[in-house]
Scaffold this motif. Structure first.
Motif, PDB file in Angstrom:
ATOM      1  N   GLY A  98      30.702  64.754  55.199  1.00 22.49           N
ATOM      2  CA  GLY A  98      29.330  64.446  54.832  1.00 22.49           C
ATOM      3  C   GLY A  98      29.227  63.876  53.430  1.00 22.49           C
ATOM      4  N   GLU A  99      27.984  63.767  52.954  1.00 23.98           N
ATOM      5  CA  GLU A  99      27.750  63.191  51.624  1.00 23.98           C
ATOM      6  C   GLU A  99      28.134  64.136  50.502  1.00 23.98           C
ATOM      7  OE1 GLU A  99      24.665  59.683  51.277  1.00 23.98           O
ATOM      8  OE2 GLU A  99      23.658  61.590  51.532  1.00 23.98           O
ATOM      9  N   ARG A 100      28.262  65.403  50.798  1.00 29.01           N
ATOM     10  CA  ARG A 100      28.667  66.389  49.807  1.00 29.01           C
ATOM     11  C   ARG A 100      29.922  67.071  50.326  1.00 29.01           C
ATOM     12  NH1 ARG A 100      25.769  66.370  44.848  1.00 29.01           N
ATOM     13  NH2 ARG A 100      23.631  65.754  45.268  1.00 29.01           N
ATOM     14  N   SER A 101      31.047  66.422  50.149  1.00 28.07           N
ATOM     15  CA  SER A 101      32.258  66.959  50.768  1.00 28.07           C
ATOM     16  C   SER A 101      33.500  66.593  49.979  1.00 28.07           C
ATOM     17  CB  SER A 101      32.393  66.438  52.210  1.00 28.07           C
ATOM     18  OG  SER A 101      32.571  65.031  52.206  1.00 28.07           O
ATOM     19  N   PHE A 102      34.528  67.388  50.198  1.00 28.31           N
ATOM     20  CA  PHE A 102      35.855  67.157  49.633  1.00 28.31           C
ATOM     21  C   PHE A 102      36.867  67.607  50.678  1.00 28.31           C
ATOM     22  CE2 PHE A 102      39.594  69.060  47.615  1.00 28.31           C
ATOM     23  CZ  PHE A 102      40.018  68.039  46.783  1.00 28.31           C
ATOM     24  N   ALA A 103      37.799  66.726  51.017  1.00 29.79           N
ATOM     25  CA  ALA A 103      38.817  67.063  52.023  1.00 29.79           C
ATOM     26  C   ALA A 103      40.189  66.659  51.505  1.00 29.79           C
ATOM     27  CB  ALA A 103      38.517  66.355  53.339  1.00 29.79           C
ATOM     28  N   GLU A 104      41.169  67.541  51.684  1.00 27.26           N
ATOM     29  CA  GLU A 104      42.506  67.295  51.147  1.00 27.26           C
ATOM     30  C   GLU A 104      43.562  67.590  52.214  1.00 27.26           C
ATOM     31  OE1 GLU A 104      43.871  68.373  46.907  1.00 27.26           O
ATOM     32  OE2 GLU A 104      44.678  70.007  48.155  1.00 27.26           O
ATOM     33  N   TRP A 105      44.604  66.748  52.226  1.00 30.83           N
ATOM     34  CA  TRP A 105      45.705  66.910  53.162  1.00 30.83           C
ATOM     35  C   TRP A 105      47.038  66.915  52.414  1.00 30.83           C
ATOM     36  CZ3 TRP A 105      41.580  63.666  53.692  1.00 30.83           C
ATOM     37  CH2 TRP A 105      40.747  63.872  54.786  1.00 30.83           C
ATOM     38  N   HIS A 106      47.982  67.711  52.912  1.00 30.06           N
ATOM     39  CA  HIS A 106      49.348  67.698  52.395  1.00 30.06           C
ATOM     40  C   HIS A 106      50.194  66.732  53.225  1.00 30.06           C
ATOM     41  CE1 HIS A 106      48.850  72.088  50.744  1.00 30.06           C
ATOM     42  NE2 HIS A 106      48.101  71.203  50.124  1.00 30.06           N
ATOM     43  N   PHE A 107      51.163  66.098  52.592  1.00 34.07           N
ATOM     44  CA  PHE A 107      52.098  65.238  53.327  1.00 34.07           C
ATOM     45  C   PHE A 107      53.411  65.169  52.562  1.00 34.07           C
ATOM     46  CE2 PHE A 107      49.854  62.565  50.341  1.00 34.07           C
ATOM     47  CZ  PHE A 107      50.804  61.668  49.873  1.00 34.07           C
ATOM     48  N   ASP A 108      54.464  64.832  53.267  1.00 29.44           N
ATOM     49  CA  ASP A 108      55.806  64.755  52.674  1.00 29.44           C
ATOM     50  C   ASP A 108      56.240  63.307  52.531  1.00 29.44           C
ATOM     51  OD1 ASP A 108      56.188  67.535  52.468  1.00 29.44           O
ATOM     52  OD2 ASP A 108      56.698  67.639  54.606  1.00 29.44           O
ATOM     53  N   VAL A 109      56.888  62.999  51.419  1.00 31.97           N
ATOM     54  CA  VAL A 109      57.407  61.667  51.135  1.00 31.97           C
ATOM     55  C   VAL A 109      58.929  61.745  51.062  1.00 31.97           C
ATOM     56  CG1 VAL A 109      57.545  59.849  49.397  1.00 31.97           C
ATOM     57  CG2 VAL A 109      55.342  60.895  49.928  1.00 31.97           C
ATOM     58  N   GLU A 110      59.592  60.934  51.854  1.00 31.45           N
ATOM     59  CA  GLU A 110      61.055  60.937  51.885  1.00 31.45           C
ATOM     60  C   GLU A 110      61.672  59.970  50.892  1.00 31.45           C
ATOM     61  OE1 GLU A 110      62.291  60.173  55.860  1.00 31.45           O
ATOM     62  OE2 GLU A 110      61.371  62.002  56.680  1.00 31.45           O
ATOM     63  N   GLU A 111      60.912  58.931  50.523  1.00 29.65           N
ATOM     64  CA  GLU A 111      61.455  57.915  49.622  1.00 29.65           C
ATOM     65  C   GLU A 111      60.499  57.656  48.473  1.00 29.65           C
ATOM     66  OE1 GLU A 111      62.871  53.210  49.660  1.00 29.65           O
ATOM     67  OE2 GLU A 111      62.337  54.223  51.527  1.00 29.65           O
ATOM     68  N   GLU A 112      61.029  57.733  47.258  1.00 26.70           N
ATOM     69  CA  GLU A 112      60.222  57.479  46.074  1.00 26.70           C
ATOM     70  C   GLU A 112      59.864  56.004  45.979  1.00 26.70           C
ATOM     71  OE1 GLU A 112      60.627  58.007  41.206  1.00 26.70           O
ATOM     72  OE2 GLU A 112      61.969  59.065  42.576  1.00 26.70           O
ATOM     73  N   GLY A 113      58.655  55.728  45.485  1.00 23.94           N
ATOM     74  CA  GLY A 113      58.257  54.337  45.302  1.00 23.94           C
ATOM     75  C   GLY A 113      56.749  54.163  45.429  1.00 23.94           C
ATOM     76  N   PHE A 114      56.333  52.892  45.436  1.00 20.99           N
ATOM     77  CA  PHE A 114      54.927  52.574  45.599  1.00 20.99           C
ATOM     78  C   PHE A 114      54.543  52.584  47.075  1.00 20.99           C
ATOM     79  CE2 PHE A 114      55.189  50.438  41.357  1.00 20.99           C
ATOM     80  CZ  PHE A 114      54.161  51.141  40.750  1.00 20.99           C
ATOM     81  N   TYR A 115      53.309  53.018  47.328  1.00 20.34           N
ATOM     82  CA  TYR A 115      52.744  52.982  48.666  1.00 20.34           C
ATOM     83  C   TYR A 115      51.321  52.416  48.567  1.00 20.34           C
ATOM     84  CZ  TYR A 115      56.477  56.150  50.220  1.00 20.34           C
ATOM     85  OH  TYR A 115      57.692  56.711  50.525  1.00 20.34           O
ATOM     86  N   SER A 116      50.958  51.577  49.519  1.00 18.41           N
ATOM     87  CA  SER A 116      49.556  51.224  49.702  1.00 18.41           C
ATOM     88  C   SER A 116      48.964  52.152  50.753  1.00 18.41           C
ATOM     89  CB  SER A 116      49.415  49.761  50.126  1.00 18.41           C
ATOM     90  OG  SER A 116      49.776  48.897  49.066  1.00 18.41           O
ATOM     91  N   ILE A 117      47.644  52.171  50.840  1.00 18.52           N
ATOM     92  CA  ILE A 117      46.972  53.121  51.738  1.00 18.52           C
ATOM     93  C   ILE A 117      46.024  52.376  52.659  1.00 18.52           C
ATOM     94  CG2 ILE A 117      45.412  55.113  51.861  1.00 18.52           C
ATOM     95  CD1 ILE A 117      46.500  56.024  49.180  1.00 18.52           C
ATOM     96  N   GLU A 118      46.047  52.767  53.915  1.00 21.31           N
ATOM     97  CA  GLU A 118      45.133  52.252  54.934  1.00 21.31           C
ATOM     98  C   GLU A 118      44.419  53.438  55.567  1.00 21.31           C
ATOM     99  OE1 GLU A 118      46.047  49.156  58.344  1.00 21.31           O
ATOM    100  OE2 GLU A 118      46.537  51.189  59.009  1.00 21.31           O
ATOM    101  N   ILE A 119      43.119  53.289  55.818  1.00 19.36           N
ATOM    102  CA  ILE A 119      42.336  54.381  56.395  1.00 19.36           C
ATOM    103  C   ILE A 119      41.595  53.881  57.631  1.00 19.36           C
ATOM    104  CG2 ILE A 119      40.382  55.951  56.023  1.00 19.36           C
ATOM    105  CD1 ILE A 119      41.256  56.277  53.172  1.00 19.36           C
ATOM    106  N   GLU A 120      41.674  54.640  58.709  1.00 20.54           N
ATOM    107  CA  GLU A 120      40.893  54.377  59.913  1.00 20.54           C
ATOM    108  C   GLU A 120      39.662  55.279  59.882  1.00 20.54           C
ATOM    109  OE1 GLU A 120      42.895  54.341  63.661  1.00 20.54           O
ATOM    110  OE2 GLU A 120      44.789  53.653  62.773  1.00 20.54           O
ATOM    111  N   TYR A 121      38.477  54.674  59.977  1.00 19.76           N
ATOM    112  CA  TYR A 121      37.249  55.436  59.785  1.00 19.76           C
ATOM    113  C   TYR A 121      36.181  54.974  60.762  1.00 19.76           C
ATOM    114  CZ  TYR A 121      35.463  51.314  57.301  1.00 19.76           C
ATOM    115  OH  TYR A 121      35.057  50.040  56.978  1.00 19.76           O
ATOM    116  N   TYR A 122      35.186  55.830  60.906  1.00 19.11           N
ATOM    117  CA  TYR A 122      34.057  55.556  61.801  1.00 19.11           C
ATOM    118  C   TYR A 122      32.775  55.842  61.035  1.00 19.11           C
ATOM    119  CZ  TYR A 122      31.199  55.606  66.071  1.00 19.11           C
ATOM    120  OH  TYR A 122      30.260  55.346  67.035  1.00 19.11           O
TER     121      TYR A 122
END
Length: 960
Positions: A98-122
């Motif tokens: 919602g408009e007043r929200s905060f959501a956080e996820w954990h994830f593992d990275v196997e290789e150090e470096g730069f990443y770009s981000i893509e989000i699928e949303y509705y």
């Protein structure tokens, strides 16, 4: 000198911390996150700009692996978070934020470096503004640009374009039609042409999204190597065509009318009418035909239009456009093209549409004139064009940085010289602030570099670039000869403003499209322009037709209201200010035809009239039934003369008046009669520059005492506060005073309380030297006036007028007067427009039905949304209806402040002869300010004149 970067780092941290207030937890498939833990996480923020962030990581490379996060869970959350199934036809669970929200996820990275981000949303149902989020990595905002990530929505025409009985096209309303969408994370202004990079080490990390505006569902977050997905050059793509055996099609020509878009990113992007050429399709010399799309409604970075094309066979096609770009003379408008959701090859990231005053047909070709070929599948395909800054994006970012630096330099200089320095004094600035003086030359050289890069990119050499070079030379001269600063300071300030205007012009890319051609290779392009005889015939037809068409009448004389039991006439646009035009009238007419007339069986003719038409019409007995957008002083003055009716006598009025702030009816009420229905309403808010207040260590003032105590602090830095003389009425109301006696209408400015307040108030201008008149927008823009009390619709102007200070300013409730019980009275004077029914009307009941509909939250909010869709943010409406205001596209924080100040809105009563009050108050004020008159004597003298006029008018109307 405190840098803008240092300020912004603090601001982001403070803003994030403030956001945690009023949040609440909800049970979802995860553990709870306490407010304290969340506040700590939010306070650990990285403060670099994206450029600084990248520089610190040197030559680090992209990682080659990919991370996918499906959001059927959250690890930590706060606020209105849910896990739901079936969103947008998606059969699995995903997170709904919602408009007043905060959501956080954990994830593992196997290789150090730069990443770009893509989000699928509705996109979910909201108030119609873009979705906005703060992105965090490992509990921190990695760089400034991640503090505002925008996700576009999907808008469509609610219905096909139709004709009214007069033969004019009716613009279809815009509605959201959401679907699952995928978006790379870019910076919002568009200064970086590739997705933002985020550096991650091996191990476990977190990614979080914090809401700023609008609800959204998210089903997948992907971290990836953009180098593996960026579009390849055309040469490589063409080789791939050959390898796959794609064939060129033959004898196929498909024309897509651009106004018939499949979807677009914003509701303001809608079909428009153009009669400048007889070759524009569809064409009519006099009727309104919606035959183009775009123009200035499609000009900001990230805005897109998408079309659907159905081709009979798969293969290779050429693409061409009939376009007009006559607004941006010094550079081209740039677009990025997508085929079926993907940029087909690198060259399509930067399609240039150069300036020309006439229509053009542009085929997509390489620099040698060879057409590009595009592979389309058999059947339905999509073509999308998105606004981008293209290759000059980096130049524009450097210009914005330079403007911010120059504003800081200006503020640093005026600390020692003032805004009007003595031309004969050497302020020895090179000894006092040597670093600042040296910085002038640095910024001058940066401007020279910007001009050189612009020329390399083909920007037209004109006054636009010449003034920048002249300014650059001036900066270098000021650095080399600091004793000239005092004589050139005013010019220095003016040219900073000119740079801001220049940046505003170059960061937009308006473009009109008539049609799109998808055709087999080798086919000839059609003509873009008329020949002499076609143009002559068009002009003759238009001239003859102008005698038959009345463009000031909307829905009159064409049979559009036939079949209704009643027909009423409405005047629009002129009575208050003459600022309402045909576009606004068409919006209202479309709403009336689709909602009011069908429900109530009452026809409505809208007429656009000049500002001075109302009084002559009443005197001639030719007044309309209803007038809308009437100024607040008009209803009572006309009501006293029995020209407009008492709305309070109509059935249902008491229920309707509850829709508005309690005191909104004060200006239109007299002797227990109410002569107008509130329509629009504005009130004052306190606008402030966050960066300047931070530099000076100043808190936002709570009371006027706090505000006045800041005057010496700002004065030491040669800065000022903006308060207009009309704020006296606000001070008076906050102290419990009144302007008129409720029984006799006598003006009470000669009372002991009013005269004492007047002395203290004028003292602010006489002794504290507050400016009486000032250019609020330019002085707020430079930061020399960091605190200004102004009507809240100034927000609309600042958003468009000063894009270079976005994020550096905000507004809040006005300072108040502390009461004996410790509370703070924040009363603000509201001003607005009203709707009236004329006494001459023979259809008063039908007119009352219209007013009830027009004043409703549904009608007012829809009108506001449609108006902003037409005009953009600068056209944001200010409804008096309290529920309608909540439905307009304000951010949650801004809406909360507006609603808080709305509780304190009051009005100035209108009495017989009341027009003398404001006039003579200002006479008294300027007598003190200009001539040094004694405040009490001046106010009493002019109050006597006011009361003389009131007494005369009361006798004239038989009230004595």
């Amino acid at each position: 000198m405190i840098t803008g970067a240092r300020f912004l780092k603090s601001i982001i941290a403070v803003a994030a911390a403030i956001f945690t207030v009023s949040m609440f937890c909800a049970d979802v498939h995860s553990s709870r996150l306490s407010n304290n833990s969340y506040s700590e996480a939010m306070s650990i923020l990285l403060i670099d700009t994206y450029d600084e962030y990248m520089q610190k990581r040197g030559n680090k490379k992209y990682a080659n692996n990919q991370v996918e996060i499906y959001t059927n869970y959250v690890d930590k959350y706060l606020g209105d978070i849910e896990i739901k199934k079936g969103i947008g036809g998606y059969n699995e669970e995903c997170v709904v934020t919602g408009e007043r929200s905060f959501a956080e996820w954990h994830f593992d990275v196997e290789e150090e470096g730069f990443y770009s981000i893509e989000i699928e949303y509705y996109p979910l149902a909201g108030r119609g503004i873009n979705i906005e989020r703060i992105l965090q990595i490992d509990g921190k905002i990695p760089f400034r640009e991640a503090s505002s990530i925008v996700f576009r929505k999907r808008w469509v025409d609610k219905e096909p374009v139709t004709e009214n009985p007069g033969g004019n096209d009716v613009m279809p309303p815009q509605v959201q039609e959401p679907e699952w969408m995928t978006q790379y994370i870019y910076d919002t202004p568009g200064y970086y042409t590739e997705p933002l990079k985020f550096y991650l080490t091996r191990g476990t990390h977190t990614i979080a999204l914090q809401s700023i505006a609008e609800p959204v569902a998210i089903r997948k977050i992907r971290l990836f190597n953009y180098e593996n997905e960026k579009p390849a050059p055309y040469e490589e793509v063409y080789s791939e065509y050959i390898r796959k055996g794609y064939k060129e099609t033959s004898d196929i020509l498909i024309k897509i009318q651009a106004e018939r878009a499949l979807s677009k990113s914003d509701s303001k992007i809608r079909p428009k009418s153009d009669r400048t050429s007889s070759l524009t399709e569809p064409y009519h010399p006099t009727k309104i035909k919606l035959n183009i799309i775009g123009d200035s409604s499609w000009q900001y970075n990230g805005e897109y239009i998408e079309w659907e094309v159905d081709v009979p066979e798969a293969g290779l096609y050429e693409i061409a456009f009939r376009y007009r770009q006559e607004l941006k003379s010094s550079s081209a408008s740039i677009r990025k093209l997508y085929i079926n959701g993907k940029v087909p090859f690198k060259e399509m990231e930067n399609i240039s549409f150069p300036y020309d005053s006439d229509w053009q047909v542009k085929g997509l070709k390489d620099e040698n004139g060879k057409p590009y070929l595009f592979y389309l599948n058999e059947g339905k395909n999509t073509i999308k064009m998105e606004v981008t800054l293209g290759e000059i994006a980096g130049i524009l970012k450097d210009m914005e940085d330079t403007i911010n630096s120059l504003n800081e330099i200006y503020r640093e200089i005026i600390v020692y010289t003032g805004t009007n320095p003595d031309p004969f004094t050497d302020y020895v600035l090179d000894r006092i602030i040597p670093v600042t003086v040296d910085e002038l030359a640095v910024q001058g050289n940066k401007l020279h570099d910007i001009v050189c890069r612009m020329k390399e990119h083909g920007t037209a050499i004109s006054e636009d670039t010449a003034f920048i070079e002249t300014f650059a030379d001036q900066l270098i001269l000021m650095s080399e000869k600091p004793y000239t600063i005092n004589t050139t300071l005013a010019n220095f300030k003016a040219r900073i403003g000119s740079l801001g205007t220049w940046l505003n012009q170059f960061t937009v890319g308006p473009l009109k499209l008539d049609y799109i051609l998808v055709m087999s290779p080798g086919m000839s392009l059609p003509r873009a322009r008329e020949n002499f005889f076609e143009k002559l015939l068009h002009q003759v037809k238009a001239f003859i037709g102008s005698f038959r068409e009345n463009y000031n009448v909307i829905g009159s004389g064409n049979g559009s209201n036939e079949g209704y039991s009643d027909n009423i006439k409405i005047w629009m646009g002129s009575v208050a200010s003459g600022s309402v035009g045909r576009d606004q009238a068409l919006i209202l007419k479309n709403m009336i035809e689709s909602q009011f007339s069908q429900t109530h069986k009452i026809g409505v003719n809208i007429e656009l009239v000049d500002a001075g038409s109302m009084l002559p019409a009443v005197l001639a007995g030719k007044a309309p039934d209803v007038a809308i957008s009437v100024g607040s002083t008009v209803p009572v003055q006309y009501g006293l003369r029995k020209a407009v009716v008492d709305l309070g006598a109509f059935e249902g009025f008491n229920e309707i008046k509850a829709w508005f702030p309690k005191r909104a009816l004060v200006p239109v009420s007299y002797n227990n009669k109410i002569y107008g229905m509130p329509e629009s309403l504005t009130w004052d808010m306190l606008f402030y520059r966050k960066d300047v207040l931070y530099e000076l260590g100043i808190d936002i003032p709570e009371t006027w005492e706090d505000m006045i105590n800041l005057i010496p602090v700002l004065a030491r830095n040669n800065m000022e506060i903006g308060i207009s003389p009309s704020m006296y009425f606000t001070f008076l109301y906050q102290q419990g005073g009144k302007i008129y006696d409720e029984q006799t209408d006598r003006c009470l400015f000669d009372s002991k309380e009013a005269t004492k307040l007047f002395r203290d108030f004028t003292n602010l201008y006489v002794n504290y030297r507050l400016p009486v008149s000032y250019d609020m927008y330019n002085r707020f823009r430079t930061g020399e006036m960091p605190l200004v009390v102004a009507s809240y619709n100034a927000y609309n102007t600042l958003v468009v007028f000063a894009p270079e200070i976005r994020g550096l300013w905000d507004f809040t409730v006005i300072p108040g007067t502390r009461q004996p019980d410790g509370s703070i009275n924040r009363t603000s004077i509201g001003t607005g427009t009203y709707t009236v029914i004329f006494e001459q009307s023979r259809k008063k009941e039908a007119a009352w039905e219209f007013i009830k509909w027009w004043a409703s939250a549904e009608a007012q909010s829809e009108y506001g949304i449609e108006l902003e869709g037409l005009l953009g943010p600068a056209g944001r409406y200010t409804p008096a209806n309290m529920e309608a205001l909540k439905k307009l596209p304000w951010s949650p924080e801004n809406l909360e402040r507006l609603l808080e100040q709305q509780k304190w809105v009051d009005g100035i009563p209108e009495v017989p002869g009341g027009y003398y009050m404001t006039r003579n108050f200002l006479n008294a004020f300027y007598a003190v300010y200009n001539r040094g008159s004694e405040p009490r004597e001046a106010l009493i003298q002019y109050t006597f004149l006011v009361n003389e006029e009131i007494e005369k008018k009361r006798k004239e109307f038989g009230l004595e």
